[in-house]
Design a protein around this motif. Structure first.
Motif, PDB file in Angstrom:
ATOM      1  N   ASP A  21      49.796 -30.972 -72.515  1.00 19.97           N
ATOM      2  CA  ASP A  21      50.945 -31.907 -71.935  1.00 19.97           C
ATOM      3  C   ASP A  21      50.535 -32.193 -70.315  1.00 19.97           C
ATOM      4  O   ASP A  21      50.956 -31.609 -69.421  1.00 19.97           O
ATOM      5  CB  ASP A  21      52.219 -31.306 -71.819  1.00 19.97           C
ATOM      6  N   PRO A  22      49.711 -33.328 -70.411  1.00 25.05           N
ATOM      7  CA  PRO A  22      49.031 -33.655 -68.839  1.00 25.05           C
ATOM      8  C   PRO A  22      49.903 -34.125 -67.831  1.00 25.05           C
ATOM      9  O   PRO A  22      49.842 -33.931 -66.672  1.00 25.05           O
ATOM     10  CB  PRO A  22      48.160 -34.757 -69.255  1.00 25.05           C
ATOM     11  N   ALA A  23      51.255 -34.558 -68.298  1.00 32.25           N
ATOM     12  CA  ALA A  23      52.353 -34.905 -67.518  1.00 32.25           C
ATOM     13  C   ALA A  23      52.710 -33.655 -66.628  1.00 32.25           C
ATOM     14  O   ALA A  23      53.377 -33.765 -65.549  1.00 32.25           O
ATOM     15  CB  ALA A  23      53.531 -35.542 -68.092  1.00 32.25           C
ATOM     16  N   SER A  24      52.994 -32.567 -67.303  1.00 29.82           N
ATOM     17  CA  SER A  24      53.260 -31.338 -66.628  1.00 29.82           C
ATOM     18  C   SER A  24      52.298 -30.402 -66.094  1.00 29.82           C
ATOM     19  O   SER A  24      52.569 -29.396 -65.460  1.00 29.82           O
ATOM     20  CB  SER A  24      54.388 -30.523 -67.639  1.00 29.82           C
ATOM     21  N   ALA A  25      51.121 -30.594 -66.416  1.00 27.70           N
ATOM     22  CA  ALA A  25      49.906 -29.592 -65.973  1.00 27.70           C
ATOM     23  C   ALA A  25      49.365 -30.242 -64.694  1.00 27.70           C
ATOM     24  O   ALA A  25      49.341 -31.387 -64.137  1.00 27.70           O
ATOM     25  CB  ALA A  25      48.905 -29.925 -67.000  1.00 27.70           C
ATOM     26  N   ARG A  26      49.128 -29.003 -63.697  1.00 30.30           N
ATOM     27  CA  ARG A  26      48.298 -29.398 -62.381  1.00 30.30           C
ATOM     28  C   ARG A  26      46.738 -29.418 -62.681  1.00 30.30           C
ATOM     29  O   ARG A  26      46.342 -30.202 -61.865  1.00 30.30           O
ATOM     30  CB  ARG A  26      48.863 -28.387 -61.318  1.00 30.30           C
ATOM     31  N   VAL A  27      46.462 -28.819 -63.498  1.00 32.07           N
ATOM     32  CA  VAL A  27      44.832 -28.718 -63.658  1.00 32.07           C
ATOM     33  C   VAL A  27      44.644 -29.009 -65.286  1.00 32.07           C
ATOM     34  O   VAL A  27      45.292 -28.276 -66.078  1.00 32.07           O
ATOM     35  CB  VAL A  27      44.301 -27.251 -63.113  1.00 32.07           C
ATOM     36  N   LEU A  28      43.649 -29.808 -65.738  1.00 31.40           N
ATOM     37  CA  LEU A  28      43.074 -29.777 -67.112  1.00 31.40           C
ATOM     38  C   LEU A  28      41.590 -29.355 -66.909  1.00 31.40           C
ATOM     39  O   LEU A  28      40.981 -30.199 -66.507  1.00 31.40           O
ATOM     40  CB  LEU A  28      43.171 -31.156 -67.519  1.00 31.40           C
ATOM     41  N   ALA A  29      41.340 -28.136 -67.191  1.00 32.96           N
ATOM     42  CA  ALA A  29      39.955 -27.948 -67.410  1.00 32.96           C
ATOM     43  C   ALA A  29      39.195 -27.919 -68.582  1.00 32.96           C
ATOM     44  O   ALA A  29      39.724 -27.513 -69.599  1.00 32.96           O
ATOM     45  CB  ALA A  29      39.803 -26.216 -67.019  1.00 32.96           C
ATOM     46  N   VAL A  30      38.236 -28.805 -68.708  1.00 26.68           N
ATOM     47  CA  VAL A  30      37.405 -29.005 -69.926  1.00 26.68           C
ATOM     48  C   VAL A  30      36.420 -28.208 -69.974  1.00 26.68           C
ATOM     49  O   VAL A  30      35.122 -28.415 -69.164  1.00 26.68           O
ATOM     50  CB  VAL A  30      37.250 -30.688 -69.744  1.00 26.68           C
ATOM     51  N   HIS A  86      48.302 -36.553 -59.552  1.00 28.47           N
ATOM     52  CA  HIS A  86      48.654 -35.034 -59.518  1.00 28.47           C
ATOM     53  C   HIS A  86      47.797 -34.201 -60.491  1.00 28.47           C
ATOM     54  O   HIS A  86      47.635 -33.258 -60.109  1.00 28.47           O
ATOM     55  CB  HIS A  86      50.003 -35.116 -59.830  1.00 28.47           C
ATOM     56  N   LEU A  87      46.976 -34.859 -61.339  1.00 21.03           N
ATOM     57  CA  LEU A  87      46.127 -34.042 -62.528  1.00 21.03           C
ATOM     58  C   LEU A  87      44.989 -33.794 -61.982  1.00 21.03           C
ATOM     59  O   LEU A  87      44.304 -34.757 -61.460  1.00 21.03           O
ATOM     60  CB  LEU A  87      46.224 -34.634 -63.785  1.00 21.03           C
ATOM     61  N   ASP A  94      33.506 -30.242 -55.421  1.00 27.60           N
ATOM     62  CA  ASP A  94      35.022 -30.567 -55.493  1.00 27.60           C
ATOM     63  C   ASP A  94      35.120 -32.085 -54.776  1.00 27.60           C
ATOM     64  O   ASP A  94      34.920 -32.165 -53.498  1.00 27.60           O
ATOM     65  CB  ASP A  94      35.640 -29.428 -54.412  1.00 27.60           C
ATOM     66  N   ASP A  95      35.539 -32.824 -55.368  1.00 28.69           N
ATOM     67  CA  ASP A  95      36.040 -34.207 -54.997  1.00 28.69           C
ATOM     68  C   ASP A  95      37.256 -34.572 -55.305  1.00 28.69           C
ATOM     69  O   ASP A  95      37.856 -35.661 -55.732  1.00 28.69           O
ATOM     70  CB  ASP A  95      34.945 -35.260 -55.703  1.00 28.69           C
ATOM     71  N   GLY A  96      38.241 -33.644 -54.477  1.00 25.12           N
ATOM     72  CA  GLY A  96      39.506 -33.845 -54.800  1.00 25.12           C
ATOM     73  C   GLY A  96      40.266 -33.596 -56.197  1.00 25.12           C
ATOM     74  O   GLY A  96      40.223 -32.428 -56.602  1.00 25.12           O
ATOM     75  N   ASP A  97      40.634 -34.645 -57.045  1.00 22.36           N
ATOM     76  CA  ASP A  97      41.235 -34.547 -58.201  1.00 22.36           C
ATOM     77  C   ASP A  97      39.916 -34.543 -59.348  1.00 22.36           C
ATOM     78  O   ASP A  97      40.438 -34.269 -60.713  1.00 22.36           O
ATOM     79  CB  ASP A  97      42.188 -35.771 -58.507  1.00 22.36           C
ATOM     80  N   LEU A  98      38.742 -34.120 -58.889  1.00 23.04           N
ATOM     81  CA  LEU A  98      37.672 -34.080 -59.704  1.00 23.04           C
ATOM     82  C   LEU A  98      36.759 -33.034 -59.290  1.00 23.04           C
ATOM     83  O   LEU A  98      36.124 -32.808 -57.999  1.00 23.04           O
ATOM     84  CB  LEU A  98      36.909 -35.199 -59.837  1.00 23.04           C
ATOM     85  N   VAL A  99      36.856 -31.784 -59.822  1.00 22.93           N
ATOM     86  CA  VAL A  99      35.971 -30.516 -59.710  1.00 22.93           C
ATOM     87  C   VAL A  99      35.560 -30.088 -60.670  1.00 22.93           C
ATOM     88  O   VAL A  99      35.776 -29.927 -61.623  1.00 22.93           O
ATOM     89  CB  VAL A  99      37.190 -29.406 -59.116  1.00 22.93           C
ATOM     90  N   THR A 100      33.964 -30.087 -60.474  1.00 22.39           N
ATOM     91  CA  THR A 100      33.111 -29.573 -61.552  1.00 22.39           C
ATOM     92  C   THR A 100      32.161 -28.322 -61.313  1.00 22.39           C
ATOM     93  O   THR A 100      32.139 -28.099 -59.964  1.00 22.39           O
ATOM     94  CB  THR A 100      32.197 -30.914 -62.013  1.00 22.39           C
ATOM     95  N   CYS A 101      31.897 -27.607 -62.184  1.00 19.92           N
ATOM     96  CA  CYS A 101      30.871 -26.565 -61.986  1.00 19.92           C
ATOM     97  C   CYS A 101      29.602 -26.437 -62.729  1.00 19.92           C
ATOM     98  O   CYS A 101      29.793 -27.284 -63.888  1.00 19.92           O
ATOM     99  CB  CYS A 101      31.706 -25.396 -61.844  1.00 19.92           C
ATOM    100  N   GLY A 102      28.721 -25.985 -62.517  1.00 13.49           N
ATOM    101  CA  GLY A 102      27.594 -25.786 -63.195  1.00 13.49           C
ATOM    102  C   GLY A 102      26.987 -24.553 -63.068  1.00 13.49           C
ATOM    103  O   GLY A 102      26.997 -23.703 -62.493  1.00 13.49           O
ATOM    104  N   SER A 103      25.677 -24.443 -63.641  1.00 11.49           N
ATOM    105  CA  SER A 103      24.577 -23.682 -63.209  1.00 11.49           C
ATOM    106  C   SER A 103      24.683 -22.327 -63.769  1.00 11.49           C
ATOM    107  O   SER A 103      24.271 -21.446 -63.358  1.00 11.49           O
ATOM    108  CB  SER A 103      24.354 -23.463 -61.721  1.00 11.49           C
ATOM    109  N   GLY A 104      25.097 -22.252 -65.175  1.00  8.40           N
ATOM    110  CA  GLY A 104      25.175 -21.065 -65.822  1.00  8.40           C
ATOM    111  C   GLY A 104      26.543 -20.636 -66.694  1.00  8.40           C
ATOM    112  O   GLY A 104      27.682 -21.322 -66.209  1.00  8.40           O
ATOM    113  N   TRP A 105      26.496 -19.523 -67.160  1.00  6.13           N
ATOM    114  CA  TRP A 105      27.570 -19.153 -68.255  1.00  6.13           C
ATOM    115  C   TRP A 105      28.890 -18.802 -67.430  1.00  6.13           C
ATOM    116  O   TRP A 105      29.921 -19.065 -68.021  1.00  6.13           O
ATOM    117  CB  TRP A 105      26.975 -18.115 -69.161  1.00  6.13           C
ATOM    118  N   LEU A 106      28.720 -17.934 -66.330  1.00 10.93           N
ATOM    119  CA  LEU A 106      29.617 -17.577 -65.364  1.00 10.93           C
ATOM    120  C   LEU A 106      30.350 -18.423 -64.474  1.00 10.93           C
ATOM    121  O   LEU A 106      31.011 -18.296 -63.546  1.00 10.93           O
ATOM    122  CB  LEU A 106      29.397 -16.150 -65.117  1.00 10.93           C
TER     123      LEU A 106
END
Length: 199
Positions: free
Chosen positions: A61-70, A98-99, A145-157
């Motif tokens: 429910d993206p309207a009520s979520a603060r974060v959607l982690a993909v 907001h998301l 971290d680019d504000g409403d877009l946050v990404t990570c990489g470089s490994g399983w953890l």
């Protein structure tokens, strides 16, 4: 703070479970966090990339979520199918500024295919930098971290580090997040690239 973690058939189990575990433990410590494992199409169960079945899932429910982690996973098939990228674009349109969209490792590629990066700085698994470059300004960092877009990489953890990073500024509970980090026994690793400013 509601945090939805997206799963689908073929999702990367380590990406999801490690990230979700940080959020769930934060909730157990009394922090105002409500994590959920969600699907885009309302499926109640999915099968991860190693064949484990996961059930009792919720529809996001993206309207009520603060974060959607993909999460990442067998995403080439999902990008070719086009359903999840389309639903991600619809979710962001509904959630607005907001998301916060968070790409866990190769999950960033699904965000790119959804048209949600469009030249912005992002990262992913290093083996996929060339692919990500179709949509993003690729940054070689653990977290971007680019504000409403946050990404990570470089490994399983990497998702664990992403979870710590997302919680701290949102909750303003630095001491509690450090205590959580110490309890999990994993210190944060790698470089964080961010546009955020404390000033």
């Amino acid at each position: 703070m509601r945090i939805d973690v997206l799963v689908f058939d073929g999702f990367a189990e380590v990406d999801v479970i490690a990230t979700y575990a940080v959020f769930a433990n934060a909730r157990g410590r009394g922090m105002p966090v409500e994590p959920r494992l969600v699907t885009a199409d309302g499926a109640r169960e999915v099968i991860g990339c190693y064949g484990t079945k996961y059930g009792d899932l919720s529809l996001w429910d993206p309207a009520s979520a603060r974060v959607l982690a993909v999460s990442g996973g067998w995403i080439k098939e999902e990008i070719e199918r086009g359903v999840i990228p389309r639903q991600l674009a619809e979710a962001k349109a509904l959630g607005g500024d907001h998301l916060v969209l968070a790409g866990i490792d190769s999950g960033s590629l699904l965000l790119g295919a959804a048209g949600l990066i469009n030249g912005r700085p992002a990262t992913t698994h290093r083996m996929d930098y060339g692919w990500l470059a179709e949509w993003a300004e690729v940054i070689d960092a653990r977290i971007v971290d680019d504000g409403d877009l946050v990404t990570c990489g470089s490994g399983w953890l990497a998702g664990i580090d992403l979870a710590y990073w997302l919680l701290e500024p949102e909750l303003g509970m630095t001491e509690q997040i450090v205590a959580l980090e110490q309890w999990t026994g994993r210190d944060r690793q790698g470089t964080v690239w961010t546009r955020r400013s404390d000033g």
